[in-house]
Design an enzyme around this catalytic site. Structure first.
Site, PDB file in Angstrom:
ATOM      1  N   GLU A 166       0.804  -1.224   0.000  1.00 25.72           N
ATOM      2  CA  GLU A 166       0.000   0.000   0.000  1.00 25.72           C
ATOM      3  C   GLU A 166       0.833   1.268   0.000  1.00 25.72           C
ATOM      4  OE1 GLU A 166      -2.965  -0.163   3.065  1.00 25.72           O
ATOM      5  OE2 GLU A 166      -4.033  -1.787   2.106  1.00 25.72           O
ATOM      6  N   GLU A 378      -5.270  -8.558   0.694  1.00 32.22           N
ATOM      7  CA  GLU A 378      -6.006  -8.217   1.912  1.00 32.22           C
ATOM      8  C   GLU A 378      -7.476  -7.994   1.585  1.00 32.22           C
ATOM      9  OE1 GLU A 378      -4.499  -4.986   4.382  1.00 32.22           O
ATOM     10  OE2 GLU A 378      -2.437  -5.603   3.984  1.00 32.22           O
TER      11      GLU A 378
HETATM   12  C1  BGP Z   1      -4.375  -1.946   5.403  1.00 33.51           C
HETATM   13  C2  BGP Z   1      -3.024  -2.321   5.932  1.00 33.51           C
HETATM   14  C3  BGP Z   1      -3.057  -3.323   7.028  1.00 33.51           C
HETATM   15  C4  BGP Z   1      -4.249  -3.234   7.955  1.00 33.51           C
HETATM   16  C5  BGP Z   1      -5.544  -2.982   7.217  1.00 33.51           C
HETATM   17  C6  BGP Z   1      -6.718  -2.679   8.112  1.00 33.51           C
HETATM   18  O1  BGP Z   1      -4.347  -0.625   4.966  1.00 33.51           O
HETATM   19  O2  BGP Z   1      -2.205  -2.825   4.911  1.00 33.51           O
HETATM   20  O3  BGP Z   1      -1.825  -3.272   7.676  1.00 33.51           O
HETATM   21  O4  BGP Z   1      -4.030  -2.433   9.035  1.00 33.51           O
HETATM   22  O5  BGP Z   1      -5.413  -1.939   6.295  1.00 33.51           O
HETATM   23  O6  BGP Z   1      -6.742  -1.331   8.432  1.00 33.51           O
HETATM   24  P1  BGP Z   1      -7.102  -0.791   9.856  1.00 33.51           P
HETATM   25  O7  BGP Z   1      -6.165  -1.473  10.787  1.00 33.51           O
HETATM   26  O8  BGP Z   1      -6.887   0.682   9.781  1.00 33.51           O
HETATM   27  O9  BGP Z   1      -8.520  -1.133  10.096  1.00 33.51           O
END
Ligand code: BGP
Length: 476
Positions: A166, A378
């Site tokens: 990301e 993800e």
């Molecule tokens: C993405 C990241 C992850 C994870 C996920 C969930 O942007 O790659 O590392 O954190 O989001 O986001 P959040 O933890 O803000 O809910």
């Protein structure tokens, strides 16, 4: 009738080093920008940090055992740069190399394909201090050196590599809205930093291909497909602006090695375009990822935003980091677009839209524009979970994931080459800005904002559901 999932489909789940490992200063590890940032008061939810996290560093065998019992086919994790090079460059820390080597061996022994993310945001603090990290072009050779060390150490065993996780998020949060390290708001620098990240990404992909490693490499992009609120042509134009600046601006560079025309023109007119040095254009053009990694959580909806009197808060909008529905603020850029609520989709307690059709749209758009296989690196639901009598009945997560699995199947039927699905996340873990209360895992971990939990692992209902999905290869 829908097409079947390929027989070698990578069913799995994901994590990132800072969010799970803990042991932040053990066995020779250096400090990262996140180790530092979480110590600045007010920067994270109730001061939560990853010093201990869910202690995966010491409990990885237990975690892998649960994966094996679930029948998991693939596990995506990231390597902490500071375990390998405590100061970012220089001497290798053998204990760090060994930790991931042992983890990889353990996964393979259990029939689980390791998917390695090279960079998931935990830049060595030493590089930030020495030259501003991503702000300097020196990051390019240093990142290549780090990645090459990993390719040499694990290239015989790891077949799937994610170069940068990301890039759009860590640059935006780090240099546009100041919610991630190094906590700056500098639009010009943001685009320059992003340019360096593009160059570093290209250089690492080239290095991987030059080394002739038997495997595949690509970046993971946080893609939020953009919709128009209705068919008013101005609203459609607003959605196109959002798609150009929020998606093509990154993925076009990854695949075609060029910034998209409208976005680049927009930056030039405002004096924000990155500075190219001789060789940059050639480097970007020379590298091509083997797949597009897709991190899909939600979609966004746009309306026209007039130049005069339009919404303008792109560098300081309120994100919902509390889990109280309705506390986020819409953002916009006058003359381009503003985000608005979509009346057709539900949202989570953190105001993220729940839109499985959006995943099908995301997969199709990527496949059509970039002609690459897609690895979904993800996707998941962040929610409060309740432990009741030793169980977690997360039927809302099962419902969410079930609909997304179906959307993938539909996209495969549409002709998209989807090679795997690693949900976010495997165990519960630290959410960068939301602490331990926003949970994503199949496995509950007894940890909260006091950071004194027992760290006990408890499979949730969704764990058993996913086990069946994997066993039936998505035919459930
Ligand atoms: C993405 C990241 C992850 C994870 C996920 C969930 O942007 O790659 O590392 O954190 O989001 O986001 P959040 O933890 O803000 O809910």
């Amino acid at each position: 009738k829908l097409a079947a999932f390929p027989s070698d489909f990578l069913w799995g789940s994901a994590s990132a080093a800072y969010q799970i490992e803990g042991a932040y200063d053990e066995d020779g590890k250096g400090l990262s920008v996140w180790d530092n940032f979480v110590r600045i008061p007010g920067k994270t939810f109730k001061g939560t940090n990853g010093d201990v996290a869910v202690d995966h560093y010491h409990r990885y065998q237990e975690d892998v055992k649960l994966m094996a019992e679930m029948g998991m086919k693939a596990y995506r994790f990231s390597i902490a740069w500071t375990r390998i090079f405590p100061n970012g460059t220089g001497e290798v820390n053998e204990a760090g190399l060994k930790f991931y080597s042992d983890l990889i061996d353990d996964l393979l022994a259990n029939g689980i394909e390791p998917l390695v993310t090279i960079y998931h945001w935990d830049l060595p603090q030493a590089l930030q201090d020495a030259y501003g990290g991503w702000e300097s072009r020196q990051i390019i050779p240093d990142f290549v050196n780090y990645a090459e060390t990993l390719f040499k150490a694990y290239g015989d065993r790891v077949k799937y590599w994610v170069s940068l996780n990301e890039q759009n998020i860590f640059t935006h949060m780090g240099w546009q809205i100041a919610t991630h390290p190094p906590g700056k708001k500098d639009p010009k620098l943001f685009y320059q930093v992003n340019h360096h990240a593009n160059l570093a990404n290209a250089a690492v992909i080239n290095k991987f291909h030059e080394m002739g490693i038997d495997g595949k490499i690509g970046p993971s992009f946080a893609y939020t497909p953009q919709y128009a609120i209705d068919s008013n042509p101005l609203n459609v134009l607003a959605a196109e602006n959002a798609e150009e600046l929020g998606a093509h601006f990154w993925m076009d560079v990854y695949v075609y090695g060029e910034y998209p025309i409208v976005a680049l023109n927009y930056l030039k007119e405002r004096g924000l375009a990155p500075t190219f040095e001789p060789g940059d254009a050639e480097l970007l053009k020379s590298a091509k990822p083997d797949f597009m990694g897709l991190n899909f959580y939600q979609t966004a909806t746009n309306a026209w935003n007039p130049i005069d009197g339009g919404v303008e808060n792109k560098d300081s909008y309120q994100m919902n980091t509390t889990g109280k529905k309705g506390t986020s603020q819409d953002s916009g850029i006058p003359g381009l677009q503003k985000t608005v609520k979509n009346p057709f989709v539900e949202t989570t307690n953190w105001d993220w839209t729940i839109d499985p059709v959006g995943l099908r749209i995301a997969l199709r758009r990527i496949a059509s524009r970039y002609r690459l296989p897609v690895l979904i690196t993800e996707n998941g639901l962040g929610e409060y979970d309740k432990l009741e009598d030793g169980k977690v009945h997360d039927d809302y997560r099962i419902d969410f994931l079930k609909k997304h699995v179906l959307a993938i199947k539909e996209a495969i039927s549409d002709g998209v080459d989807v090679i795997g699905y690693t949900t976010w996340s495997y165990t519960d873990l630290l959410s960068w800005l939301n602490g331990y209360q926003k949970r994503y895992g199949f496995v509950y971990v007894d940890q909260d904002e006091t950071m004194t939990g027992s760290l006990k692992r408890i499979p949730k209902d969704s764990y058993y559901w996913y086990k069946d999905v994997i066993a039936s290869n998505g035919d459930d």
